[in-house]
Design a protein around this motif. Structure first.
Motif, PDB file in Angstrom:
ATOM      1  N   ASN A   1       0.264  -3.490  21.950  1.00 34.93           N
ATOM      2  CA  ASN A   1      -0.705  -3.300  20.871  1.00 34.93           C
ATOM      3  C   ASN A   1      -1.858  -4.287  20.916  1.00 34.93           C
ATOM      4  O   ASN A   1      -3.011  -3.941  20.697  1.00 34.93           O
ATOM      5  CB  ASN A   1      -0.006  -3.548  19.536  1.00 34.93           C
ATOM      6  CG  ASN A   1       0.296  -2.268  18.807  1.00 34.93           C
ATOM      7  OD1 ASN A   1      -0.043  -1.185  19.285  1.00 34.93           O
ATOM      8  ND2 ASN A   1       0.923  -2.388  17.676  1.00 34.93           N
ATOM      9  N   TYR A   2      -1.489  -5.547  21.142  1.00 34.14           N
ATOM     10  CA  TYR A   2      -2.451  -6.629  21.076  1.00 34.14           C
ATOM     11  C   TYR A   2      -3.546  -6.405  22.120  1.00 34.14           C
ATOM     12  O   TYR A   2      -4.740  -6.542  21.840  1.00 34.14           O
ATOM     13  CB  TYR A   2      -1.704  -7.943  21.323  1.00 34.14           C
ATOM     14  CG  TYR A   2      -2.511  -9.196  21.132  1.00 34.14           C
ATOM     15  CD1 TYR A   2      -3.264  -9.394  19.987  1.00 34.14           C
ATOM     16  CD2 TYR A   2      -2.480 -10.206  22.096  1.00 34.14           C
ATOM     17  CE1 TYR A   2      -3.985 -10.557  19.814  1.00 34.14           C
ATOM     18  CE2 TYR A   2      -3.192 -11.374  21.930  1.00 34.14           C
ATOM     19  CZ  TYR A   2      -3.950 -11.549  20.787  1.00 34.14           C
ATOM     20  OH  TYR A   2      -4.659 -12.702  20.611  1.00 34.14           O
TER      21      TYR A   2
ATOM     22  N   PHE B   1      -7.051  -0.916  13.860  1.00 31.51           N
ATOM     23  CA  PHE B   1      -6.092  -1.832  13.227  1.00 31.51           C
ATOM     24  C   PHE B   1      -4.695  -1.523  13.720  1.00 31.51           C
ATOM     25  O   PHE B   1      -4.359  -0.362  13.979  1.00 31.51           O
ATOM     26  CB  PHE B   1      -6.118  -1.666  11.704  1.00 31.51           C
ATOM     27  CG  PHE B   1      -7.383  -2.129  11.054  1.00 31.51           C
ATOM     28  CD1 PHE B   1      -7.710  -3.481  11.015  1.00 31.51           C
ATOM     29  CD2 PHE B   1      -8.244  -1.217  10.459  1.00 31.51           C
ATOM     30  CE1 PHE B   1      -8.876  -3.910  10.403  1.00 31.51           C
ATOM     31  CE2 PHE B   1      -9.416  -1.646   9.846  1.00 31.51           C
ATOM     32  CZ  PHE B   1      -9.729  -2.998   9.814  1.00 31.51           C
ATOM     33  N   SER B   2      -3.871  -2.568  13.831  1.00 34.63           N
ATOM     34  CA  SER B   2      -2.485  -2.309  14.206  1.00 34.63           C
ATOM     35  C   SER B   2      -1.707  -1.781  12.999  1.00 34.63           C
ATOM     36  O   SER B   2      -1.955  -2.172  11.857  1.00 34.63           O
ATOM     37  CB  SER B   2      -1.852  -3.588  14.740  1.00 34.63           C
ATOM     38  OG  SER B   2      -2.035  -4.630  13.817  1.00 34.63           O
ATOM     39  N   PHE B   3      -0.813  -0.867  13.273  1.00 35.39           N
ATOM     40  CA  PHE B   3       0.106  -0.327  12.271  1.00 35.39           C
ATOM     41  C   PHE B   3       1.486  -0.302  12.908  1.00 35.39           C
ATOM     42  O   PHE B   3       1.827   0.632  13.623  1.00 35.39           O
ATOM     43  CB  PHE B   3      -0.279   1.105  11.875  1.00 35.39           C
ATOM     44  CG  PHE B   3      -1.223   1.172  10.711  1.00 35.39           C
ATOM     45  CD1 PHE B   3      -2.563   0.888  10.879  1.00 35.39           C
ATOM     46  CD2 PHE B   3      -0.771   1.515   9.449  1.00 35.39           C
ATOM     47  CE1 PHE B   3      -3.442   0.947   9.814  1.00 35.39           C
ATOM     48  CE2 PHE B   3      -1.636   1.573   8.365  1.00 35.39           C
ATOM     49  CZ  PHE B   3      -2.968   1.288   8.546  1.00 35.39           C
ATOM     50  N   GLY B   4       2.273  -1.336  12.683  1.00 38.40           N
ATOM     51  CA  GLY B   4       3.578  -1.408  13.339  1.00 38.40           C
ATOM     52  C   GLY B   4       3.391  -1.360  14.836  1.00 38.40           C
ATOM     53  O   GLY B   4       2.559  -2.069  15.388  1.00 38.40           O
ATOM     54  N   ASN B   5       4.131  -0.487  15.499  1.00 41.95           N
ATOM     55  CA  ASN B   5       4.041  -0.455  16.959  1.00 41.95           C
ATOM     56  C   ASN B   5       2.927   0.461  17.469  1.00 41.95           C
ATOM     57  O   ASN B   5       2.909   0.837  18.630  1.00 41.95           O
ATOM     58  CB  ASN B   5       5.386  -0.067  17.574  1.00 41.95           C
ATOM     59  CG  ASN B   5       5.722   1.382  17.310  1.00 41.95           C
ATOM     60  OD1 ASN B   5       5.203   1.976  16.376  1.00 41.95           O
ATOM     61  ND2 ASN B   5       6.590   1.955  18.128  1.00 41.95           N
TER      62      ASN B   5
ATOM     63  N   GLU C   1      -3.302   2.679   3.214  1.00 38.25           N
ATOM     64  CA  GLU C   1      -3.717   1.403   3.810  1.00 38.25           C
ATOM     65  C   GLU C   1      -4.979   1.571   4.674  1.00 38.25           C
ATOM     66  O   GLU C   1      -5.846   0.710   4.698  1.00 38.25           O
ATOM     67  CB  GLU C   1      -2.564   0.804   4.617  1.00 38.25           C
ATOM     68  CG  GLU C   1      -2.791  -0.653   4.986  1.00 38.25           C
ATOM     69  CD  GLU C   1      -1.504  -1.460   5.160  1.00 38.25           C
ATOM     70  OE1 GLU C   1      -0.418  -0.971   4.776  1.00 38.25           O
ATOM     71  OE2 GLU C   1      -1.586  -2.583   5.668  1.00 38.25           O
TER      72      GLU C   1
ATOM     73  N   PHE D   1      -7.777   1.840   2.197  1.00 36.35           N
ATOM     74  CA  PHE D   1      -8.074   0.543   1.590  1.00 36.35           C
ATOM     75  C   PHE D   1      -8.885  -0.334   2.543  1.00 36.35           C
ATOM     76  O   PHE D   1      -9.893  -0.937   2.165  1.00 36.35           O
ATOM     77  CB  PHE D   1      -6.770  -0.168   1.208  1.00 36.35           C
ATOM     78  CG  PHE D   1      -6.962  -1.313   0.261  1.00 36.35           C
ATOM     79  CD1 PHE D   1      -6.838  -1.127  -1.106  1.00 36.35           C
ATOM     80  CD2 PHE D   1      -7.289  -2.581   0.719  1.00 36.35           C
ATOM     81  CE1 PHE D   1      -7.025  -2.166  -1.989  1.00 36.35           C
ATOM     82  CE2 PHE D   1      -7.491  -3.632  -0.160  1.00 36.35           C
ATOM     83  CZ  PHE D   1      -7.348  -3.422  -1.519  1.00 36.35           C
ATOM     84  N   MET D   2      -8.462  -0.388   3.794  1.00 36.71           N
ATOM     85  CA  MET D   2      -9.163  -1.255   4.752  1.00 36.71           C
ATOM     86  C   MET D   2     -10.564  -0.745   5.028  1.00 36.71           C
ATOM     87  O   MET D   2     -11.492  -1.524   5.218  1.00 36.71           O
ATOM     88  CB  MET D   2      -8.344  -1.382   6.034  1.00 36.71           C
ATOM     89  CG  MET D   2      -7.114  -2.246   5.818  1.00 36.71           C
ATOM     90  SD  MET D   2      -6.359  -2.805   7.346  1.00 36.71           S
ATOM     91  CE  MET D   2      -5.546  -1.328   7.871  1.00 36.71           C
TER      92      MET D   2
ATOM     93  N   SER E   1     -13.898  -2.995   4.309  1.00 32.92           N
ATOM     94  CA  SER E   1     -14.878  -3.429   5.310  1.00 32.92           C
ATOM     95  C   SER E   1     -16.297  -3.063   4.893  1.00 32.92           C
ATOM     96  O   SER E   1     -17.244  -3.733   5.282  1.00 32.92           O
ATOM     97  CB  SER E   1     -14.535  -2.902   6.706  1.00 32.92           C
ATOM     98  OG  SER E   1     -13.946  -1.649   6.629  1.00 32.92           O
TER      99      SER E   1
ATOM    100  N   MET F   1       0.814  -1.215   0.000  1.00 33.35           N
ATOM    101  CA  MET F   1       0.000   0.000   0.000  1.00 33.35           C
ATOM    102  C   MET F   1       0.854   1.276   0.000  1.00 33.35           C
ATOM    103  O   MET F   1       0.466   2.291  -0.556  1.00 33.35           O
ATOM    104  CB  MET F   1      -0.902   0.020   1.228  1.00 33.35           C
ATOM    105  CG  MET F   1      -1.808  -1.180   1.318  1.00 33.35           C
ATOM    106  SD  MET F   1      -3.215  -1.068   0.219  1.00 33.35           S
ATOM    107  CE  MET F   1      -3.479  -2.784  -0.181  1.00 33.35           C
TER     108      MET F   1
END
Lengths: 241, 304
Positions: free
Chosen positions: B232-233, B249-253, B290, B293-294, B298, B190
């Motif tokens: 993050n989780y 949504f996660s984006f790296g850290n 990105e 796009f997401m 959805s 992306m």
């Protein structure tokens, strides 16, 4: 109590003629860790991974993976690890259930265990309506999630993932990483290569290879501080140039 | 330079392309951004005359892709996703082969590939099969350029390529653009979108949206927050219960949280605090491609 180490590599080396593809690399990976194995194309990642998974013999140094010496116990090693790549994971002309049964057989699961695992995978990934569909007819994103579940069907201590999300859409890519987190929480060590630098940031520790050597190794925070960078993308470029 | 009108392609019951239309102007660098299975390769094969569309019409430099295929093949440089090189020929032999096929010589158009080829020169006697991924792609691009095409069609040239080689590759595309070449390039990355003049976001054979990368990012319809926390989780799980969330949504850290305009920072901070999330920072940010796009995805599928 000492921490359990699932990979111990000590001066691991591989030469092809005059060319040294992997040059005395040493590192440990701890149990339950998500370990990112990065590097430029041609830096020696694939060669190192092949040695650690018992596919290629080493020229020097030693390593143990899941407690097995990669030189002496190659066959037992292979039974005790999981492996998944983007290119090869599932048999396209078998159905989802047949693939699971096949891999269950390969890894020596009993009929009963295989049936239980099949039910578990189908339920967890919500695949009931496609369990008898040929893999070739299932979208890539689903396939990769199934492939990952199949790669850990025998509850290995460690699973090797070689660019598992290449070409996968961004939402599925994130769902895939949730599966990785879950596996790690259940004590499975994850060794992963990727060209997506945001994914590198999801790892507990990241190693970066350049020209056959490990140029850097640490947590994201350590690497960002050491290389005075804002993202792993920046770190990668600083190290690989 | 390229005009695509209502192109559809079916393989049996499978619709690979569903009435796609767009235009690429002369000198443009146009990106088709989407995951595997979105129909990108089918479209490239139609444009290069290797595949006939089920319906619709496409022209390349005014030539019809079905009837004028001989003309098209002369003016197009095509880099397919797989198999574009002879793996048991050396670097130099590959290049010579492609030059000969197109009735030209390496010397005649060397200026076009000079910069790329200099990076390959040390390996010129190495077999293509023994090159690293990044080098293979550079050689494949050289081979696609050697007959001085007017249009470059590049199907996922940076898949499997490391971030540095990927940047190098895009630098080369930018330079080629300055020499007047029109380029249509596809990629699943992306962030590559931002380097194009115009992009089409594609998914399952359809165009989700098409615009300049700036307009696409500016058109993101929600308030977007970047949240950095210790885990993050956990943050994502906690945000699942945040009632006014649109997506997270996660984006790296970090985590990107989309909300309605009426949600303020305090509400988010409070929610995270209540669930014992150690917040490091929170800020409103501009959307990435990105994110866009997401968000479009959805709406499409209601998340699988």
């Amino acid at each position: 109590m000492t921490e359990e180490k699932v990979i111990v590599a000590n001066n691991l080396t591989r030469t092809f003629g005059k060319f040294t593809a992997v040059d005395h690399i040493s590192f440990d990976v701890r149990r339950g860790e998500i370990f990112g194995f990065l590097g430029a194309n041609g830096a020696g990642k694939t060669t190192a991974t092949k040695m650690l998974t018992g596919i290629l013999s080493s020229s020097g140094g030693y390593a143990t993976v899941a407690g097995f010496d990669i030189k002496k116990h190659r066959n037992r090693l292979k039974k005790n690890i999981g492996y998944m790549s983007q290119k090869f994971s599932l048999y396209e002309d078998l159905t989802l259930k047949e693939n699971i049964r096949f891999y269950g057989g390969i890894y020596g699961l009993s009929k009963k265990e295989t049936a239980a695992k099949t039910g578990e995978i189908v339920e967890r990934l919500d695949l009931k309506q496609i369990e008898n569909t040929l893999i070739s007819e299932i979208p890539l994103g689903w396939k990769q999630k199934i492939a990952f579940s199949v790669a850990i069907i025998h509850s290995p201590k460690i699973v090797f993932l070689d660019e598992p999300t290449s070409g996968v859409d961004p939402i599925t890519r994130r769902q895939f990483w949730n599966l990785i987190y879950e596996a790690a929480e259940n004590g499975i060590t994850v060794f992963v290569t990727t060209h997506y630098m945001d994914e590198a940031e999801y790892c507990d520790r990241i190693s970066m290879m350049t020209e056959g050597k490990i140029a850097a190794l640490g947590s994201l925070h350590e690497l960002l501080t050491k290389y005075n960078s804002k993202s792993m993308d920046e770190v990668f470029i600083k190290l690989a140039r | 330079m390229i005009a695509i009108q209502n192109i559809s392609k079916s393989y049996g019951d499978v619709k690979a392309l569903n009435s796609i239309s767009f235009r690429v102007e002369k000198g443009q660098l146009f990106g088709l951004i989407g995951p595997d299975g979105s129909g990108k390769t089918s479209l490239f094969r139609i444009l290069t005359s290797l595949l006939k569309p089920t319906s619709g019409k496409a022209t390349v430099a005014g030539f019809n892709t079905v009837t004028d295929y001989k003309d098209i093949r002369k003016i197009v440089g095509y880099m397919p996703e797989r198999f574009s090189l002879y793996m048991d020929l050396t670097v130099e032999e590959n290049l010579k082969f492609f030059a000969t096929v197109f009735n030209t010589t390496i010397r005649e158009n060397y200026h076009l590939i000079e910069e790329i080829y200099q990076m390959l020169e040390p390996f010129k006697n190495r077999r293509a099969g023994d090159l690293s991924g990044g080098m293979k792609q550079k050689l494949a691009l050289s081979c696609a350029l050697i007959h001085k095409p007017e249009i470059l069609l590049l199907d996922e040239p940076t898949t499997g390529v490391d971030p540095v080689s990927r940047k190098d590759f895009w630098d080369i595309l930018k330079k080629l653009q300055k020499s007047g070449i029109t380029t249509l390039v596809s990629t699943p990355f992306m962030d590559d979108a931002e380097l194009c003049d115009e992009v089409a976001l594609v998914q399952k054979g359809e165009i989700l949206k098409m615009d300049t990368p700036q307009n696409l990012a500016n058109g993101f319809p929600h308030k977007l927050w970047k949240i950095v926390s210790e885990n993050n989780y956990r943050t994502l799980k906690v945000l699942d219960e945040f009632e006014t969330k649109i997506s997270a949504f996660s984006f790296g850290n970090s985590v990107h949280l989309a909300t309605g305009d009426d949600v303020d920072e305090q509400a988010i901070v409070n929610h995270l605090k209540q669930h014992n999330v150690k917040l490091i920072s929170i800020a409103i940010i501009k959307a990435h491609i990105e994110d866009v796009f997401m968000d479009l995805m959805s709406h499409e599928k209601g998340s699988s």
